[in-house]
Scaffold this motif. Structure first.
Motif, PDB file in Angstrom:
ATOM      1  N   LEU A  71     -51.885  24.588  14.811  1.00  0.00           N
ATOM      2  CA  LEU A  71     -52.117  24.982  13.422  1.00  0.00           C
ATOM      3  C   LEU A  71     -53.613  25.048  13.124  1.00  0.00           C
ATOM      4  CD1 LEU A  71     -49.286  22.782  11.876  1.00  0.00           C
ATOM      5  CD2 LEU A  71     -49.316  25.281  11.981  1.00  0.00           C
ATOM      6  N   LEU A  76     -52.810  28.381   9.394  1.00  0.00           N
ATOM      7  CA  LEU A  76     -52.314  27.764   8.147  1.00  0.00           C
ATOM      8  C   LEU A  76     -52.461  28.752   6.987  1.00  0.00           C
ATOM      9  CD1 LEU A  76     -53.865  24.178   8.444  1.00  0.00           C
ATOM     10  CD2 LEU A  76     -51.449  24.765   8.648  1.00  0.00           C
ATOM     11  N   LEU A 109     -51.068  19.977  14.459  1.00  0.00           N
ATOM     12  CA  LEU A 109     -52.465  20.217  14.074  1.00  0.00           C
ATOM     13  C   LEU A 109     -53.246  20.755  15.258  1.00  0.00           C
ATOM     14  CD1 LEU A 109     -53.669  17.109  12.038  1.00  0.00           C
ATOM     15  CD2 LEU A 109     -52.215  18.981  11.311  1.00  0.00           C
ATOM     16  N   TRP A 126     -57.670  19.904   6.030  1.00  0.00           N
ATOM     17  CA  TRP A 126     -56.560  19.079   5.548  1.00  0.00           C
ATOM     18  C   TRP A 126     -55.959  19.658   4.267  1.00  0.00           C
ATOM     19  CZ3 TRP A 126     -53.478  16.369   8.124  1.00  0.00           C
ATOM     20  CH2 TRP A 126     -52.641  15.425   7.525  1.00  0.00           C
ATOM     21  N   MET A 129     -53.588  22.201   5.228  1.00  0.00           N
ATOM     22  CA  MET A 129     -52.346  21.600   5.743  1.00  0.00           C
ATOM     23  C   MET A 129     -51.460  21.149   4.572  1.00  0.00           C
ATOM     24  SD  MET A 129     -50.905  20.829   8.660  1.00  0.00           S
ATOM     25  CE  MET A 129     -49.261  20.103   8.793  1.00  0.00           C
ATOM     26  N   TRP A 133     -47.653  22.588   3.527  1.00  0.00           N
ATOM     27  CA  TRP A 133     -46.493  21.702   3.334  1.00  0.00           C
ATOM     28  C   TRP A 133     -45.899  21.881   1.934  1.00  0.00           C
ATOM     29  CZ3 TRP A 133     -45.705  17.322   0.108  1.00  0.00           C
ATOM     30  CH2 TRP A 133     -44.484  16.682   0.318  1.00  0.00           C
ATOM     31  N   GLY A 154     -47.142  18.036  13.590  1.00  0.00           N
ATOM     32  CA  GLY A 154     -47.207  19.021  12.504  1.00  0.00           C
ATOM     33  C   GLY A 154     -46.157  20.116  12.655  1.00  0.00           C
TER      34      GLY A 154
END
Ligand SMILES: CCCCCCCCCC/C=C/CC(=O)SCCNC(=O)CCNC(=O)[C@H](O)C(C)(C)COP(=O)(O)OP(=O)(O)OC[C@H]1O[C@@H](n2cnc3c(N)ncnc32)[C@H](O)[C@@H]1OP(=O)(O)O
Length: 303
Positions: A71, A76, A109, A126, A129, A133, A154
């Motif tokens: 990722l 992402l 990740l 982050w 990420m 989510w 992940g």
């Protein structure tokens, strides 16, 4: 194109999502192989291939960030934008998420995004990420994960954020949260997602041990809903999709929201603090050394 730092990922994604893409071709539309009409046209980006079927209202979204669909920030970003595009198009009610890379669904990740990087980059990463989510966990679409390869960390979280999971029956395709084995800790929202799926005791054990479950065990513990021969993963995912789409959208969506909102709200309430925790944790010398050693081990394992 270098990304400007200090501006929130989500804000920029909402205002100018295309500006987040470095060297990508998101939005390109091309005819699918053998396809004809609009329903058979595919679009997507460099790392996310979207094959929409307007007739059924289902799109297949394929991760293609070789070799292992790690990722990266770009992946992402492209995932968030592709998902948003489908959410905003009322033609679509469901997405099958799968991998275009052989033997790996998603390696989690991209460790090179957090190893040897500065705090600003780790923070930006982050936030991306978190954004993925939140988007997947609360998606109004039916999301079915067709897991056609290894699915650690992940990768597992992406699958768990879907509504249903079909895993190919191959002992190499293990799934779970193995963070502790890397010397890192799953943040609370990964833990919550795990607990919501397999329960507290099973999560407590699996998280501490960093367990990666082979298919039969993953089915037994409830991490996946079906385990089928590899060549039946897509067709089974489509059958599952039909089952979920048989339910009226509004009732299903409100029920999903009722089940998941509290978990998502917990992150939304403390998103900045979660980012700061992540950054200060991964930027510690000791954690950087662990990550470096782990990456080195992965690279050597190959030879
Ligand atoms: C107290 C406060 C707490 C704050 C919170 C802290 C939060 C910490 C973060 C928590 C979140 C973590 C989630 C994660 O996702 S961590 C990532 C974990 N991922 C893994 O462990 C998977 C590692 N990879 C593998 O096991 C295997 O690669 C595979 C997926 C099973 C595939 O195996 P295969 O044999 O096909 O492929 P190779 O192993 O040969 O890999 C090919 C090349 O890809 C590189 N690689 C693999 N995985 C990654 C990765 N995750 N990131 C970057 N690069 C990766 C590998 O090194 C090979 O590279 P090479 O070709 O250059 O040798």
């Amino acid at each position: 194109m270098a990304l400007a730092s200090g501006v929130r990922f989500a804000e920029r994604a909402l205002l100018r999502p295309w500006a987040l893409l470095r060297g990508t071709t998101l939005g390109r539309t091309e005819p699918a192989a053998g396809g004809g009409g609009d329903g058979a046209r595919r679009f997507g980006s460099q790392r996310v291939l979207v094959e929409p079927d307007a007739a059924s209202g289902v799109a297949v979204m394929k991760l293609r960030n070789p070799p292992v669909n790690a990722l990266s920030l770009e992946l992402l970003t492209e995932l968030v934008i592709s998902l948003e595009k489908l959410e905003n198009d009322k033609t679509f009610r469901g997405v099958i998420l799968t991998s275009d890379c052989p033997r790996v669904f998603c390696a989690g990740l991209d460790l090179t995004e957090i190893c040897g990087r500065n705090p600003a980059h780790c923070a930006e990463y982050w936030k991306a990420m978190q954004e993925l989510w939140l988007r997947t966990y609360l998606s109004s679409l039916v999301l079915v994960a067709a897991i056609n390869g290894a699915c650690p960390a992940g990768g597992c979280i992406i699958a768990l954020s879907c509504d249903c999971r079909v895993l190919a029956d191959n002992p190499k395709y293990r799934i779970g949260l193995n963070e502790t084995l890397l010397g890192i800790i799953a943040p609370f929202w990964l833990k919550d997602t795990y607990v919501n799926t397999i329960g507290h005791r099973a999560s407590e054990q699996a998280l501490q041990l960093g367990s990666l479950f082979p298919p039969a065990e993953a089915l037994q513990v409830g991490l996946v809903d079906q385990v089928v021969p590899e060549d039946q993963v897509q067709s089974t995912a489509l059958s599952e999709m039909a089952r979920w789409l048989a339910v009226p959208d509004h009732a299903r969506q409100l029920t999903k929201n009722m089940m998941r909102k509290a978990t998502a709200d917990r992150l939304l309430r403390q998103r900045d603090a979660d980012t700061q925790n992540f950054v200060s944790f991964v930027c510690r010398d000791s954690i950087q050394k662990s990550l470096q050693a782990y990456l080195e081990k992965l690279r050597q394992r190959k030879g």
